[in-house]
Design a protein around this motif. Structure first.
Motif, PDB file in Angstrom:
ATOM      1  N   ASP A 168      53.995  37.115 -16.045  1.00 29.19           N
ATOM      2  CA  ASP A 168      54.132  36.050 -15.051  1.00 29.19           C
ATOM      3  C   ASP A 168      52.821  35.288 -14.901  1.00 29.19           C
ATOM      4  N   ASP A 169      51.717  36.017 -14.830  1.00 27.10           N
ATOM      5  CA  ASP A 169      50.410  35.383 -14.684  1.00 27.10           C
ATOM      6  C   ASP A 169      50.065  34.545 -15.915  1.00 27.10           C
ATOM      7  N   PHE A 170      50.365  35.079 -17.091  1.00 30.62           N
ATOM      8  CA  PHE A 170      50.095  34.350 -18.331  1.00 30.62           C
ATOM      9  C   PHE A 170      50.905  33.052 -18.379  1.00 30.62           C
ATOM     10  N   THR A 171      52.173  33.132 -17.989  1.00 31.50           N
ATOM     11  CA  THR A 171      53.033  31.946 -18.011  1.00 31.50           C
ATOM     12  C   THR A 171      52.546  30.891 -17.037  1.00 31.50           C
ATOM     13  N   ARG A 172      52.150  31.309 -15.838  1.00 32.10           N
ATOM     14  CA  ARG A 172      51.713  30.351 -14.832  1.00 32.10           C
ATOM     15  C   ARG A 172      50.335  29.769 -15.162  1.00 32.10           C
ATOM     16  N   THR A 173      49.505  30.559 -15.866  1.00 30.97           N
ATOM     17  CA  THR A 173      48.158  30.092 -16.190  1.00 30.97           C
ATOM     18  C   THR A 173      48.127  29.248 -17.459  1.00 30.97           C
ATOM     19  N   TYR A 174      48.877  29.696 -18.481  1.00 34.30           N
ATOM     20  CA  TYR A 174      48.792  29.040 -19.790  1.00 34.30           C
ATOM     21  C   TYR A 174      50.101  28.391 -20.238  1.00 34.30           C
ATOM     22  N   ARG A 195      58.878  29.342 -18.748  1.00 33.41           N
ATOM     23  CA  ARG A 195      58.167  28.236 -18.125  1.00 33.41           C
ATOM     24  C   ARG A 195      58.376  28.344 -16.616  1.00 33.41           C
ATOM     25  N   VAL A 196      57.536  27.659 -15.869  1.00 34.24           N
ATOM     26  CA  VAL A 196      57.663  27.596 -14.416  1.00 34.24           C
ATOM     27  C   VAL A 196      58.172  26.213 -14.061  1.00 34.24           C
ATOM     28  N   ASP A 197      59.314  26.144 -13.348  1.00 41.49           N
ATOM     29  CA  ASP A 197      59.889  24.836 -13.030  1.00 41.49           C
ATOM     30  C   ASP A 197      59.199  24.211 -11.815  1.00 41.49           C
ATOM     31  N   ASP A 198      59.656  23.039 -11.412  1.00 35.71           N
ATOM     32  CA  ASP A 198      59.010  22.303 -10.328  1.00 35.71           C
ATOM     33  C   ASP A 198      59.090  23.026  -8.986  1.00 35.71           C
ATOM     34  N   ALA A 199      60.084  23.929  -8.869  1.00 37.40           N
ATOM     35  CA  ALA A 199      60.226  24.685  -7.621  1.00 37.40           C
ATOM     36  C   ALA A 199      59.429  25.984  -7.646  1.00 37.40           C
ATOM     37  N   GLY A 200      58.698  26.218  -8.749  1.00 41.68           N
ATOM     38  CA  GLY A 200      57.916  27.431  -8.861  1.00 41.68           C
ATOM     39  C   GLY A 200      58.688  28.629  -9.371  1.00 41.68           C
ATOM     40  N   LEU A 201      59.930  28.411  -9.866  1.00 43.44           N
ATOM     41  CA  LEU A 201      60.755  29.497 -10.374  1.00 43.44           C
ATOM     42  C   LEU A 201      60.479  29.733 -11.853  1.00 43.44           C
ATOM     43  N   LEU A 202      60.516  31.000 -12.265  1.00 42.87           N
ATOM     44  CA  LEU A 202      60.346  31.355 -13.669  1.00 42.87           C
ATOM     45  C   LEU A 202      61.674  31.142 -14.383  1.00 42.87           C
ATOM     46  N   ARG A 203      61.641  30.430 -15.482  1.00 42.50           N
ATOM     47  CA  ARG A 203      62.839  30.126 -16.255  1.00 42.50           C
ATOM     48  C   ARG A 203      62.651  30.552 -17.710  1.00 42.50           C
ATOM     49  N   ASN A 204      63.751  30.917 -18.348  1.00 41.62           N
ATOM     50  CA  ASN A 204      63.781  31.128 -19.793  1.00 41.62           C
ATOM     51  C   ASN A 204      64.428  29.873 -20.367  1.00 41.62           C
ATOM     52  N   VAL A 262      63.516  24.374 -35.151  1.00 41.09           N
ATOM     53  CA  VAL A 262      64.022  25.239 -34.081  1.00 41.09           C
ATOM     54  C   VAL A 262      63.240  26.547 -34.098  1.00 41.09           C
ATOM     55  N   LEU A 263      62.736  26.958 -32.919  1.00 45.73           N
ATOM     56  CA  LEU A 263      61.977  28.189 -32.781  1.00 45.73           C
ATOM     57  C   LEU A 263      62.804  29.232 -32.035  1.00 45.73           C
ATOM     58  N   PRO A 264      62.466  30.519 -32.185  1.00 44.65           N
ATOM     59  CA  PRO A 264      63.256  31.570 -31.534  1.00 44.65           C
ATOM     60  C   PRO A 264      62.956  31.689 -30.047  1.00 44.65           C
ATOM     61  N   GLU A 265      63.776  32.442 -29.360  1.00 42.18           N
ATOM     62  CA  GLU A 265      63.536  32.758 -27.958  1.00 42.18           C
ATOM     63  C   GLU A 265      62.179  33.434 -27.812  1.00 42.18           C
ATOM     64  N   HIS A 266      61.492  33.157 -26.718  1.00 39.37           N
ATOM     65  CA  HIS A 266      60.173  33.735 -26.440  1.00 39.37           C
ATOM     66  C   HIS A 266      59.209  33.492 -27.596  1.00 39.37           C
ATOM     67  N   ALA A 267      59.230  32.273 -28.116  1.00 45.59           N
ATOM     68  CA  ALA A 267      58.381  31.966 -29.269  1.00 45.59           C
ATOM     69  C   ALA A 267      56.901  32.172 -28.959  1.00 45.59           C
ATOM     70  N   ALA A 268      56.529  32.035 -27.696  1.00 41.65           N
ATOM     71  CA  ALA A 268      55.101  32.135 -27.348  1.00 41.65           C
ATOM     72  C   ALA A 268      54.832  33.275 -26.381  1.00 41.65           C
ATOM     73  N   ARG A 269      55.691  34.277 -26.369  1.00 41.55           N
ATOM     74  CA  ARG A 269      55.498  35.394 -25.437  1.00 41.55           C
ATOM     75  C   ARG A 269      54.858  36.580 -26.158  1.00 41.55           C
ATOM     76  N   PRO A 270      53.657  36.968 -25.798  1.00 44.17           N
ATOM     77  CA  PRO A 270      53.028  38.121 -26.445  1.00 44.17           C
ATOM     78  C   PRO A 270      53.644  39.436 -25.959  1.00 44.17           C
ATOM     79  N   LEU A 271      53.611  40.442 -26.818  1.00 42.41           N
ATOM     80  CA  LEU A 271      54.108  41.766 -26.486  1.00 42.41           C
ATOM     81  C   LEU A 271      53.014  42.808 -26.702  1.00 42.41           C
ATOM     82  N   ALA A 272      53.100  43.890 -25.950  1.00 46.85           N
ATOM     83  CA  ALA A 272      52.157  44.996 -26.164  1.00 46.85           C
ATOM     84  C   ALA A 272      52.537  45.772 -27.411  1.00 46.85           C
TER      85      ALA A 272
END
Length: 337
Positions: free
Chosen positions: A73-79, A104-113, A49-59
């Motif tokens: 948003d761009d990072f999520t949609r690209t990678y 992640r981006v779902d099939d409808a193009g919505l950003l989801r956690n 089990v991994l934590p929330e935002h396991a792959a989200r970079p921060l400044a």
């Protein structure tokens, strides 16, 4: 007995510069998690089990210095799909179930956690779980769409129920989840939740595995609310074997039945009393002894069955007024069921 080995792996988010490219962020995130997960592979976990935002970079670890919403948003949609593919490949490489949590981006193009459970073949198992209760900043600033369903994923190791962070505050979510009788709640989070972890474990009669960002500890709780494993300030992971052939049972009207169970099966069954809550956790310690069979033989029902019977008795019971006759105590009553 149905034992599985579970690991929770956490760690501080990956820090990147504000001018980092998507490719640089992807490389930093995947390298970090490759190293973090190396801490548990030797234990051959059945579930990670991994934590929330396991792959989200921060400044910065300072929440006031976030990357611009547009950049995330761009990072999520690209990678995003490549990131999920990275974790899916690790699940397949190590023949385990892996619960990845992030945007992640779902099939409808919505950003989801979301949390996605990958199986030992690297394929997603069941539907992704979309965080039902995002925070208001998530929805208003990051444009994260809330989920509507509490999801339980059927797997060969058991029924897995992902939940994410802010969900833990909502008893309505817990009630919907508990009704589905999960074996393990997978809590991926940036906040700890305190005693709510124990409350969810007990109310759902489920094991609870939390993977939480430091400095909070990642912890595991039994279906009766006992803490059974924890990370530390030095080690951001833990591995624990848990037994999924279990039942939570109330102590009332079961004293003789508990004794009969132990006399019949000895060390093949274990009765653990956490104290103060009036319930015990019973497990089969023998792979050739299904617990349900042993409990039926001894006449033991689980706590929810017992509570249901108590409610039925309450609704069918009429307490008659005491007869104030000579020699009759005012406290005496006639009880008819």
């Amino acid at each position: 007995m149905r034992e599985v080995t579970v690991s929770a792996v956490s760690g501080a988010p990956v820090e990147v510069g504000l001018d980092a490219s998507d490719a640089e962020m992807f490389a930093a995130v995947t390298e970090r998690w490759r190293r973090r997960l190396a801490d548990v592979w030797a234990d051959r976990p059945d579930l990670v089990v991994l934590p929330e935002h396991a792959a989200r970079p921060l400044a910065s670890l300072d929440p006031r210095r976030m990357l611009p919403v547009e950049q995330i948003d761009d990072f999520t949609r690209t990678y995003g799909e490549r990131l999920q593919g990275f974790f899916a490949a690790l699940a397949a490489e190590h023949a385990t179930h892996l619960a990845w949590s992030g945007y992640r981006v779902d099939d409808a193009g919505l950003l989801r956690n979301s949390t996605v459970v990958y199986g030992p073949d690297g394929n997603p198992m069941g539907a992704p779980y979309d965080k039902n209760y995002p925070t208001m900043p998530e929805m208003h600033r990051n444009h994260v769409a809330p989920g509507r369903e509490m999801v339980v994923v059927d797997t060969p190791i058991g029924r897995l129920a992902p939940t994410i962070c802010f969900d833990l505050n909502y008893t309505e979510a817990l009630e919907r989840l508990a009704a589905q009788r999960p074996d393990i709640i997978l809590f991926s989070s940036a906040y700890h939740g305190g005693f709510m972890q124990q409350y969810w474990a007990y109310t759902a009669r489920s094991w609870f595995i939390g993977a939480i960002h430091p400095p909070n500890l990642s912890e595991a709780y039994s279906p009766v609310g006992d803490k059974v494993a924890s990370s530390t300030n030095y080690r951001y992971h833990f591995t624990k074997r848990i037994n999924l052939d279990y039942r939570v049972c109330h102590i009332d009207e079961h004293a003789e039945a508990f004794a009969d169970l132990k006399n019949r099966y000895g060390r093949r069954v274990k009765i653990h009393d956490p104290g103060r809550v009036g319930v015990v956790l019973i497990t089969s310690e023998d792979p050739d002894l299904p617990l349900a069979e042993a409990l039926e033989t001894a006449g033991i029902v689980d706590v929810d069955d017992y509570f249901s019977r108590s409610i039925t008795a309450r609704n069918q019971t009429e307490i008659k007024p005491a007869l104030l006759e000579r020699g009759c105590s005012p406290l005496s009553a006639s009880l008819s069921v």
